[in-house]
Design an enzyme around this catalytic site. Structure first.
Site, PDB file in Angstrom:
ATOM      1  N   HIS A 172      24.671 -54.675   0.714  1.00 27.02           N
ATOM      2  CA  HIS A 172      25.463 -53.863   1.651  1.00 27.02           C
ATOM      3  C   HIS A 172      26.701 -54.623   2.135  1.00 27.02           C
ATOM      4  CE1 HIS A 172      21.589 -51.376   2.688  1.00 27.02           C
ATOM      5  NE2 HIS A 172      21.981 -51.231   1.447  1.00 27.02           N
TER       6      HIS A 172
HETATM    7  C1  LIG Z   1      21.671 -52.595  -6.403  1.00 21.99           C
HETATM    8  C2  LIG Z   1      22.212 -51.856  -5.222  1.00 21.99           C
HETATM    9  C3  LIG Z   1      21.350 -51.081  -4.459  1.00 21.99           C
HETATM   10  C4  LIG Z   1      21.835 -50.394  -3.353  1.00 21.99           C
HETATM   11  N1  LIG Z   1      20.996 -49.535  -2.695  1.00 21.99           N
HETATM   12  C5  LIG Z   1      21.508 -48.699  -1.763  1.00 21.99           C
HETATM   13  C6  LIG Z   1      20.716 -47.650  -1.227  1.00 21.99           C
HETATM   14  O1  LIG Z   1      19.577 -47.408  -1.639  1.00 21.99           O
HETATM   15  N2  LIG Z   1      21.267 -46.873  -0.255  1.00 21.99           N
HETATM   16  C7  LIG Z   1      22.537 -47.068   0.198  1.00 21.99           C
HETATM   17  O2  LIG Z   1      22.958 -46.349   1.106  1.00 21.99           O
HETATM   18  N3  LIG Z   1      23.314 -48.055  -0.306  1.00 21.99           N
HETATM   19  C8  LIG Z   1      22.845 -48.843  -1.300  1.00 21.99           C
HETATM   20  N4  LIG Z   1      23.654 -49.790  -1.866  1.00 21.99           N
HETATM   21  C9  LIG Z   1      25.007 -49.983  -1.329  1.00 21.99           C
HETATM   22  C10 LIG Z   1      25.991 -48.867  -1.653  1.00 21.99           C
HETATM   23  O3  LIG Z   1      25.702 -48.309  -2.923  1.00 21.99           O
HETATM   24  C11 LIG Z   1      27.423 -49.437  -1.587  1.00 21.99           C
HETATM   25  O4  LIG Z   1      27.651 -50.005  -0.331  1.00 21.99           O
HETATM   26  C12 LIG Z   1      28.485 -48.370  -1.802  1.00 21.99           C
HETATM   27  O5  LIG Z   1      28.155 -47.574  -2.915  1.00 21.99           O
HETATM   28  C13 LIG Z   1      29.856 -49.018  -2.000  1.00 21.99           C
HETATM   29  O6  LIG Z   1      30.841 -48.028  -2.185  1.00 21.99           O
HETATM   30  P1  LIG Z   1      32.385 -48.395  -2.373  1.00 21.99           P
HETATM   31  O7  LIG Z   1      33.089 -47.119  -2.632  1.00 21.99           O
HETATM   32  O8  LIG Z   1      32.839 -49.221  -1.225  1.00 21.99           O
HETATM   33  O9  LIG Z   1      32.458 -49.345  -3.662  1.00 21.99           O
HETATM   34  P2  LIG Z   1      32.000 -49.103  -5.171  1.00 21.99           P
HETATM   35  O10 LIG Z   1      31.071 -47.962  -5.276  1.00 21.99           O
HETATM   36  O11 LIG Z   1      31.544 -50.409  -5.690  1.00 21.99           O
HETATM   37  O12 LIG Z   1      33.343 -48.674  -5.925  1.00 21.99           O
HETATM   38  C14 LIG Z   1      34.342 -49.562  -6.322  1.00 21.99           C
HETATM   39  C15 LIG Z   1      34.834 -49.159  -7.709  1.00 21.99           C
HETATM   40  O13 LIG Z   1      36.088 -49.789  -7.968  1.00 21.99           O
HETATM   41  C16 LIG Z   1      36.124 -50.210  -9.313  1.00 21.99           C
HETATM   42  N5  LIG Z   1      37.126 -51.275  -9.407  1.00 21.99           N
HETATM   43  C17 LIG Z   1      37.091 -52.488  -8.804  1.00 21.99           C
HETATM   44  N6  LIG Z   1      38.190 -53.206  -9.124  1.00 21.99           N
HETATM   45  C18 LIG Z   1      38.942 -52.422  -9.951  1.00 21.99           C
HETATM   46  C19 LIG Z   1      40.191 -52.607 -10.620  1.00 21.99           C
HETATM   47  N7  LIG Z   1      40.890 -53.742 -10.506  1.00 21.99           N
HETATM   48  N8  LIG Z   1      40.667 -51.593 -11.396  1.00 21.99           N
HETATM   49  C20 LIG Z   1      39.966 -50.437 -11.535  1.00 21.99           C
HETATM   50  N9  LIG Z   1      38.779 -50.216 -10.924  1.00 21.99           N
HETATM   51  C21 LIG Z   1      38.278 -51.196 -10.129  1.00 21.99           C
HETATM   52  C22 LIG Z   1      34.696 -50.649  -9.603  1.00 21.99           C
HETATM   53  O14 LIG Z   1      34.437 -50.678 -10.978  1.00 21.99           O
HETATM   54  C23 LIG Z   1      33.889 -49.597  -8.829  1.00 21.99           C
HETATM   55  O15 LIG Z   1      33.573 -48.484  -9.633  1.00 21.99           O
HETATM   56  C24 LIG Z   1      23.203 -50.510  -2.980  1.00 21.99           C
HETATM   57  C25 LIG Z   1      24.061 -51.284  -3.741  1.00 21.99           C
HETATM   58  C26 LIG Z   1      23.585 -51.934  -4.876  1.00 21.99           C
HETATM   59  C27 LIG Z   1      24.532 -52.751  -5.701  1.00 21.99           C
END
Ligand SMILES: Cc1cc2nc3c(=O)[nH]c(=O)nc-3n(C[C@H](O)[C@H](O)[C@H](O)COP(=O)(O)OP(=O)(O)OC[C@H]3O[C@@H](n4cnc5c(N)ncnc54)[C@H](O)[C@@H]3O)c2cc1C
Ligand SMILES: *[C@@H]1O[C@H](CO)[C@@H](O)[C@H](O)[C@H]1NC(C)=O
Ligand SMILES: *[C@@H]1O[C@H](CO)[C@@H](O)[C@H](O)[C@H]1NC(C)=O
Ligand SMILES: *[C@@H]1O[C@H](CO)[C@@H](O)[C@H](O)[C@H]1NC(C)=O
Length: 588
Positions: free
Chosen positions: A505
């Site tokens: 997280h």
């Molecule tokens: C194993 C695991 C289990 C989890 N379990 C839970 C759960 O059960 N419940 C819950 O609520 N949360 C859970 N989480 C946490 C939650 O999923 C994350 O906090 C949330 O999804 C993050 O969202 P975000 O949009 O900030 O980032 P992300 O979803 O990581 O999106 C970022 C995106 O940007 C892309 N990116 C990065 N750099 C570049 C670049 N230079 N060029 C192009 N694309 C790029 C990446 O490839 C990625 O697709 C879990 C996380 C993990 C890893």
């Protein structure tokens, strides 16, 4: 079955099935970046098609031309990899272009980030639970809009879990341990024990943020996969004018560079949704961040000295215990959560198992990563000697009970290692630097021990094993790369420090009030926002994904409202101008 109702049942099954798979695993507007033009213009350029990015882009496309650039591939290419039975296999499957990209924080804790359309919502454990009210208030979001945005997400992605024997016993154990009242099934964050939502449907298929693209206007959106953004580009207009983002440079899988620019319109924007690690990293690579640090890595030019980029990174510490069971257990990820009054959360998972060899392959991959951390070789060798590596070859765990520290208060930072946007930056979380986080951990562990020793849970624990003994076994497991202390056998505070792992997280490198304003606009720069988990001042709710998804929808709606208001104002203005000045029509 009654013959006459048979056709209706078929139709019903078809409709039900159709609602689960409203699209057949792909979208016309989704293409590989090798097919992208070398130059194109859009109203919004969304960097990162992750959890927040997909919700945001689908919304913006209702009324503007949107480009999504995602460095990973499509989750629809291998839909089975998202099934509940494959959770650990997918998470531990690490190759140079797999969905799961491992990193090790300088604290010595294994971690991963996503590299796939849908982002971490593809990799995660599927638990879905909204933020606490105080989080919404502190974020200065409008409650009604927040509610509507959560509902928009939930209609497409969220299910009620079918709670089995192990999760039920865990729930009753929490109640016996005093985590009261029992709140039944609810998506709300309220003190007590509850069953939360899940993004796994009853057949065990996970629904990720990529599914939200079914809401998009297909004529207004382009999604490019394997599109690695290298930098955001700015006009500085000379003098002391504010820099303005006007496009991005990205690279396809063949190594070819492409450019995308914003079409001429003051409302158009580049929106960074690259996640907690990716967003601060890409700001820095684009020349926005702590000046001296950028210069030391040869980032040129430094567009804006913004010292807080990458500062305040946090990862909620998680401590856990494996509980072997004499009775068979169902496969479950998080379904039940305990929300005590003190700031820790308690969650449980059952039947953790990995395909043959995956563990050791993961471990080999992770050991290679160690070369990139600042650990000394001798400290790594010592750590590896002190832990039982063979445990990983046959990992089979019946029950896994975890406690997560809310917040946390302890803060770290992110720094560049090199100029490759696909490589992991260096991250330090400083787990337990603040004593309050330690106190919360100890309280959480005490509750975990009560659950394990409860009558309600006794069916899933060998009678000869005490909770404390099970806890102590964790000290010999290769769950992290931190030193182990003898005193941890009796001192829970030391146990927290020695056995800390991640619940994934992590957040906070582009916080509201520090890097972006409360409208998520980057301080000192025009036409650039950051909208994702990197903006959070703490991890929302028990688990963050509901709020990351919601934030994408919420900000998309807000940006479109602002856009429409300005369009309307300009229209009104041009009507007035047309009426008062017969020459005005030629000026546009
Ligand atoms: C194993 C695991 C289990 C989890 N379990 C839970 C759960 O059960 N419940 C819950 O609520 N949360 C859970 N989480 C946490 C939650 O999923 C994350 O906090 C949330 O999804 C993050 O969202 P975000 O949009 O900030 O980032 P992300 O979803 O990581 O999106 C970022 C995106 O940007 C892309 N990116 C990065 N750099 C570049 C670049 N230079 N060029 C192009 N694309 C790029 C990446 O490839 C990625 O697709 C879990 C996380 C993990 C890893
Ligand atoms: C890491 O370092 C070891 C020892 O120096 C070396 O053998 C190994 O090849 C390195 N791995 C990588 C991925 O650089
Ligand atoms: C408890 O009992 C089980 C099964 O009877 C046995 O396998 C296990 O080793 C015992 N554990 C301890 C700590 O004695
Ligand atoms: C327990 O460990 C912590 C952390 O090392 C230490 O500060 C504390 O003094 C220890 N408590 C006791 C009773 O030894």
């Amino acid at each position: 079955m009654d013959f006459h109702i048979f056709p209706f049942v078929l139709v019903a099954i078809f409709i039900l099935h159709g609602s689960c798979y409203s699209h057949k695993g792909s979208y016309e507007f989704m293409k590989d970046a090798t097919l992208a033009p070398t130059m194109a213009r859009f109203d919004y350029i969304v960097i990162g098609g992750g959890t927040t990015g997909c919700a945001l882009a689908a919304t913006l496309s209702q009324n503007a031309r949107v480009l999504v650039l995602e460095r990973g591939g499509s989750p629809y290419e291998n839909p089975r990899a998202m099934d509940i039975d494959n959770f650990y296999n997918t998470l531990f499957n690490i190759t140079p272009d797999s969905w799961s990209q491992p990193f090790i924080s300088e604290d010595g804790v294994f971690n991963v980030r996503a590299r796939v359309l849908g982002g971490e919502s593809v990799l995660n454990a599927g638990f879905y639970s909204r933020a606490e009210e105080s989080f919404v208030e502190k974020s200065e979001w409008e409650m009604e809009e927040v509610e509507a945005a959560y509902e928009w997400i939930e209609r497409k992605l969220v299910f009620k879990p079918q709670v089995g024997g192990w999760q039920s016993a865990f729930r009753d154990g929490l109640l016996e341990a005093g985590v009261l009242p029992y709140n039944g099934f609810t998506l709300d964050h309220i003190v007590g024990t509850k069953i939360g939502g899940t993004t796994f449907d009853p057949a065990g298929h996970k629904h990720s943020a990529a599914d939200l693209l079914a809401y998009a206007n297909p004529h207004m959106i382009d999604v490019y996969l394997h599109a690695l953004v290298h930098k955001i580009i700015f006009t500085t207009r000379g003098g002391d004018q504010r820099p303005k983002a006007y496009g991005v440079i990205y690279q396809d899988a063949d190594g070819v560079f492409h450019k995308a620019e914003l079409a001429e319109n003051a409302m158009n924007e580049v929106i960074l949704c690259a996640g907690a690690l990716g967003s601060p990293q890409l700001l820095m690579l684009s020349g926005v961040g702590p000046k001296a640090h950028l210069e030391s890595h040869g980032v040129n030019p430094v567009v804006l000295d913004l010292p807080m980029v990458g500062q305040g990174m946090a990862d909620n510490p998680m401590n856990s215990v494996f509980v072997p069971s004499p009775a068979p257990v169902e496969m479950s990820l998080v379904e039940v959560v305990g929300i005590p009054k003190f700031h820790s959360y308690i969650e449980g998972l059952s039947r953790v198992s990995l395909a043959n060899n995956l563990n050791s392959r993961f471990f080999d991959g992770v050991l290679n990563l160690l070369n990139k951390t600042s650990f000394s070789t001798t400290s790594i060798t010592n750590i590896l000697k002190s832990i039982d590596l063979h445990f990983m070859d046959e990992m089979e765990v019946d029950g896994w009970i975890v406690t997560k520290v809310d917040g946390p208060l302890s803060r770290g930072y992110l720094e560049l290692r090199n100029k490759n946007p696909d490589d992991n930056p260096s991250v330090t979380f400083n787990y337990f630097q603040e004593p309050e986080d330690l106190e919360r951990c100890v309280k959480g562990l005490k509750t975990v021990m009560k659950v394990i020793d409860s009558n309600a849970f006794s069916r899933y624990k060998y009678p000869n094993a005490t909770a404390r003994e099970l806890l102590n076994l964790m000290l010999s497991r290769p769950i992290n790369l931190r030193p182990r202390h003898e005193s941890a056998l009796t001192n829970l505070t030391q146990f927290c420090i020695d056995t800390v792992i991640t619940i994934w997280h992590y957040h906070g490198g582009c916080q509201v009030g520090k890097v972006v304003d409360k409208n998520y606009k980057v301080f000192g720069i025009d036409s650039l926002r950051v909208v994702d988990g990197s903006t959070f001042f703490k991890s929302p709710g028990t688990n963050p994904q509901a709020t990351s998804l919601m934030l994408g929808r919420y900000m998309g709606q807000k940006i479109l409202r602002e856009r429409n208001a300005l369009r309307k104002k300009n229209e009104d203005y041009s009507i007035i101008k047309d009426e008062t000045n017969i020459f005005s029509s030629s000026s546009k």
